[in-house]
Design an enzyme around this catalytic site. Structure first.
Site, PDB file in Angstrom:
ATOM      1  N   ARG A 172       9.392   2.560  11.317  1.00 18.07           N
ATOM      2  CA  ARG A 172      10.420   2.135  10.353  1.00 18.07           C
ATOM      3  C   ARG A 172      11.742   1.821  11.051  1.00 18.07           C
ATOM      4  NH1 ARG A 172      10.002   8.091   7.679  1.00 18.07           N
ATOM      5  NH2 ARG A 172       7.858   7.340   7.683  1.00 18.07           N
TER       6      ARG A 172
ATOM      7  N   SER B 241       6.865   6.962  13.050  1.00 15.81           N
ATOM      8  CA  SER B 241       6.811   5.691  12.331  1.00 15.81           C
ATOM      9  C   SER B 241       7.535   4.560  13.060  1.00 15.81           C
ATOM     10  CB  SER B 241       7.449   5.923  10.969  1.00 15.81           C
ATOM     11  OG  SER B 241       7.967   4.752  10.446  1.00 15.81           O
TER      12      SER B 241
ATOM     13  N   ARG C 148      -0.426  12.641  10.290  1.00 18.91           N
ATOM     14  CA  ARG C 148       0.873  13.267  10.573  1.00 18.91           C
ATOM     15  C   ARG C 148       1.082  14.460   9.675  1.00 18.91           C
ATOM     16  NH1 ARG C 148       3.889   7.497  11.301  1.00 18.91           N
ATOM     17  NH2 ARG C 148       3.264   7.327  13.474  1.00 18.91           N
TER      18      ARG C 148
ATOM     19  N   ASP D  50       0.799  -1.227   0.000  1.00 16.15           N
ATOM     20  CA  ASP D  50       0.000   0.000   0.000  1.00 16.15           C
ATOM     21  C   ASP D  50       0.834   1.281   0.000  1.00 16.15           C
ATOM     22  OD1 ASP D  50       1.010  -0.330   2.533  1.00 16.15           O
ATOM     23  OD2 ASP D  50      -0.891  -0.383   3.581  1.00 16.15           O
ATOM     24  N   HIS D  51       2.106   1.181   0.339  1.00 12.13           N
ATOM     25  CA  HIS D  51       2.930   2.393   0.453  1.00 12.13           C
ATOM     26  C   HIS D  51       3.662   2.730  -0.852  1.00 12.13           C
ATOM     27  CE1 HIS D  51       2.304   1.906   4.759  1.00 12.13           C
ATOM     28  NE2 HIS D  51       3.035   2.974   5.027  1.00 12.13           N
TER      29      HIS D  51
ATOM     30  N   ASP E  81       4.025  -1.412  11.378  1.00 12.21           N
ATOM     31  CA  ASP E  81       3.573  -0.070  11.047  1.00 12.21           C
ATOM     32  C   ASP E  81       2.992   0.534  12.323  1.00 12.21           C
ATOM     33  OD1 ASP E  81       2.819   1.640   8.359  1.00 12.21           O
ATOM     34  OD2 ASP E  81       1.525   2.056  10.079  1.00 12.21           O
TER      35      ASP E  81
HETATM   36  C1  MIC Z   1       4.126   6.261   8.318  1.00 13.91           C
HETATM   37  O1  MIC Z   1       2.958   6.593   8.397  1.00 13.91           O
HETATM   38  O2  MIC Z   1       5.079   6.997   8.655  1.00 13.91           O
HETATM   39  C2  MIC Z   1       4.446   4.883   7.780  1.00 13.91           C
HETATM   40  C3  MIC Z   1       5.103   5.065   6.478  1.00 13.91           C
HETATM   41  O3  MIC Z   1       3.266   4.159   7.589  1.00 13.91           O
HETATM   42  C4  MIC Z   1       5.345   4.177   8.804  1.00 13.91           C
HETATM   43  C5  MIC Z   1       5.927   2.920   8.339  1.00 13.91           C
HETATM   44  C6  MIC Z   1       7.085   3.104   7.411  1.00 13.91           C
HETATM   45  O4  MIC Z   1       7.909   3.982   7.622  1.00 13.91           O
HETATM   46  O5  MIC Z   1       7.166   2.322   6.472  1.00 13.91           O
HETATM   47  C7  MIC Z   1       4.682   3.925  10.155  1.00 13.91           C
HETATM   48  O6  MIC Z   1       3.814   4.653  10.543  1.00 13.91           O
HETATM   49  O7  MIC Z   1       5.130   3.021  10.893  1.00 13.91           O
HETATM   50 FE1  SF4 Z   2      -0.040   4.717   5.182  1.00 14.00          FE
HETATM   51 FE2  SF4 Z   2       1.308   5.389   7.376  1.00 14.00          FE
HETATM   52 FE3  SF4 Z   2      -0.184   7.181   6.071  1.00 14.00          FE
HETATM   53 FE4  SF4 Z   2      -1.353   5.240   7.381  1.00 14.00          FE
HETATM   54  S1  SF4 Z   2      -0.087   6.854   8.257  1.00 14.00           S
HETATM   55  S2  SF4 Z   2      -1.878   5.953   5.332  1.00 14.00           S
HETATM   56  S3  SF4 Z   2       0.058   3.542   7.062  1.00 14.00           S
HETATM   57  S4  SF4 Z   2       1.665   6.163   5.305  1.00 14.00           S
END
Ligand code: MIC
Ligand code: SF4
Length: 639
Positions: free
Chosen positions: A534, A532, A379, A64-65, A119
């Protein structure tokens, strides 16, 4: 035993006694989820464990990313994920099927289950009464292999909801209200458990919006009881058999209670550049907006898209606004296509994007220079939208619709009578989810040229003398440490390549300096590493030689990721010591291994001729993992 959280924990604890808050605990994990941006690493790690098949009840791999396919990298990674899922017994949700948290809520999450996801927004499933926790990829790989998940027993805070939301006010306004009260580190070390008479006024998707953004409070998880609303939701998904009732026995044993009267909440907005910079929409009334986007794992359910479609029906988006919509799942997308709401959105002037994270992670739709962009996301960190000087605001779908029509901040209560959301049969169709074969041993794994080996792992050294490579302030996010976006995300399976971007938006010379100095220390303030899950925010600094991170306090997942990769997480014993260190100072630590075991490390600042203490606040098992050089080294050493 009273709370829903404790009830679930008791059934999953490996230990036989209920721990005190702060104790290191091990819990059995029923379900796991990964998404592609963290998943490539998680499955490479799972492969390294040498286990033939996942041992969980259910494991899912979502894509999805990394959806923009501007070259071969993302598409190659999708095929790697598809093949590795088939080999090891993991369900694979194909690109286009939707955002992991939305699809998981619809199709798999269940009351009483534990869910670990790579995630940070995994607690979305708390909306259905699942104890769902975000973690680094390595923790999820270990859980897929059947290992318990280690965490510190959180405090269980009760959030008592009373009253009923006003028209045009919705779940997003509730969680923004909590962010205004508690701030981005207010939930660290806590599970927020919702209870009280207001709970039954909220549907499961609304509850999931609230638990989703508990991540922005730094909470370990957030959870709602499982009641008639939950049963109703599961029924619409054809999954009523997964329902069971779950509610707290009494409110007297929550470690703390926060009360929220839903009827008093007004439309809220988080201002740049933190989700806790919340004010009322009415306070910004009339200010110009350039872009509006509705979507993300926070606000892209059938309910959310319908309210927007109904608000826009028969009207036109203002000509100064670029307005985008991303349905959270193919289920939502197809349902609004079939009931005509999609046509209303198109006719109003919406730009329709595929079911994915998209602009939430800077994967397309970066706004113009200096733009004001208003999003229903979770965010709004600086630069996350892809445009460094844009101001990003977070709102509810109702507020987004009102702004899209007027091109200025507008209180949605001005939209008139609230339209009733029609009850439609949701389109339930799992054909985009591939079930793994019962025996995947013959499946060949497809690996593109973008997959690079993991960095070299070493046990923690006993003596370190290195420079402070960077000194940061409070609330540094993993987006600062390891930025995402359309250009950098495709490098998630290639640590040497992605390490060139560590801290680039804070200090473009960081990667070069770290390599020239042969590694060193990072100094940080409060809540370091929030945001995140990550693990690249640990692995890439490790690759650049970062040995220890010394801060006032950590965010939970990042601290665990540092331990998992053998970087020493240290906290100042006296926060005032932070002020006496500058970037470029040389710090010396002797007897570090002993210090980690005792939980206290003495550090000399050679450049300033001073000494101070730092705390290594970890449970016994986490200390052993760290000393071994991280989880992979630990797993190897313990067989
Ligand atoms: C995000 O919202 O920052 C992400 C991308 O979903 C991350 C995961 C990632 O960095 O791949 C998260 O929230 O954990
Ligand atoms: Fe995707 Fe992270 Fe954004 Fe949720 S917050 S939509 S998991 S990138």
């Amino acid at each position: 035993m009273v709370s829903v959280t404790e009830k679930i924990l008791v059934q999953h604890l490996v230990e036989d006694k209920l721990p005190e808050a702060g104790d290191e605990i091990n819990i059995r994990i029923d379900q796991t989820l990964t998404q592609d941006a963290t998943g490539t690493m998680a499955y490479l790690e799972f492969e390294a464990l040498g286990i033939p098949k996942v041992k969980t009840e259910l494991s899912l791999s979502y894509v999805d990313h990394n959806m923009l396919q501007t070259d071969f990298k993302n598409a190659d990674d999708h095929d790697y994920l598809k093949s590795v899922a088939a080999k090891y017994g993991v369900y694979y949700s194909r690109p286009g099927n939707g955002i992991c948290h939305q699809v998981h809520l619809e199709r798999f999450a269940a009351p009483g289950k534990t869910l670990l996801g790579s995630d940070s927004h995994t607690p979305t499933a708390g909306g259905i009464g699942s104890l769902a926790i975000g973690a680094g990829g390595l923790d999820v790989a270990l859980a897929m292999g059947g290992a318990p998940f280690i965490l510190n027993m959180p405090k269980i805070v009760g959030v008592k909801l009373t009253g009923k939301l006003q028209s045009w006010v919705s779940a997003k306004d509730v969680i923004l209200e909590l962010l205004k009260m508690l701030k981005v580190k207010g939930g660290v070390g806590k599970v927020l458990e919702y209870f009280g008479p207001g709970v039954e006024t909220l549907s499961v998707p609304e509850r999931a919006t609230i638990t989703n953004m508990g991540a922005e409070l730094g909470a370990t998880s957030s959870i709602f009881p499982s009641d008639e609303q939950t049963r109703e939701y599961l029924k619409t998904q054809g999954r009523e058999d997964s329902w069971k009732e779950l509610k707290a026995d009494s409110e007297s044993d929550f470690s703390e209670i926060i009360e929220l009267d839903l009827s008093k909440i007004e439309p809220n907005v988080a201002q740049p550049h933190m989700p806790d910079q919340v004010c009322k929409v009415s306070e910004l009334e009339g200010q110009k907006v350039n872009q509006v986007i509705v979507g993300s794992c926070t606000n892209s359910s059938y309910r959310d898209l319908m309210i927007v479609a109904l608000a826009l029906k028969g009207k036109k988006v203002h000509s100064d606004v670029s307005f985008c919509i991303l349905p959270g799942s193919r289920q939502v997308y197809e349902t609004i296509a079939r009931n005509g709401a999609l046509a209303d959105l198109i006719s109003a002037g919406a730009r329709i994007l595929e079911s994915a994270c998209g602009p939430c992670i800077g994967m397309g739709q970066a706004p113009r220079s200096g733009a004001i962009t208003v999003r229903t996301f979770n965010r709004n960190f600086k630069g996350r939208c892809g445009t460094q000087d844009a101001g990003a605001y977070l709102v509810s779908p109702e507020t987004a619709a009102a702004i899209a029509l007027n091109s200025v901040f507008t209180d949605p209560r001005k939209l008139g009578q609230t339209p009733a959301i029609p009850v439609t049969d949701l389109v339930v169709d799992d054909t985009m989810i591939i079930e793994p074969p019962s025996d995947g041993s013959g499946v060949e794994i497809i690996r593109g040229p973008n997959i690079a080996p993991l960095p070299e792992l070493k046990a923690v050294e006993d003596e370190i003398e290195k420079e402070v490579l960077l000194k940061t302030g409070d609330n540094v996010t993993t987006d600062h440490i390891m930025p995402a976006g359309a250009k950098i995300l495709p490098l998630r399976s290639n640590i040497p390549a992605i390490s060139e971007y560590v801290y680039v938006n804070v200090d473009p010379d960081f990667p070069k300096r770290a390599k020239e100095k042969n590694g060193g220390f990072i100094i940080g303030g409060e809540n370091y590493g929030q945001g995140s899950s990550r693990e690249h925010a640990a692995i890439a600094p490790l690759y650049l030689g970062v040995k220890a991170v010394l801060v006032k306090s950590f965010a939970r997942i990042h601290k665990a990721n540092l331990v998992n990769w053998g970087i020493v997480p240290l906290e100042f014993e006296d926060a005032a010591s932070y002020d006496k260190i500058d970037q470029g100072d040389v710090l010396t630590i002797t007897n570090l291994r002993e210090g980690i075991k005792n939980g206290k490390v003495k550090i000399s600042n050679k450049s300033k001729g001073t000494e101070f203490n730092a705390v290594c606040d970890l449970g016994d098992k986490s200390k052993d993992i760290l000393l071994a050089g991280g989880s992979i080294m630990y797993a190897k050493s313990t067989g």
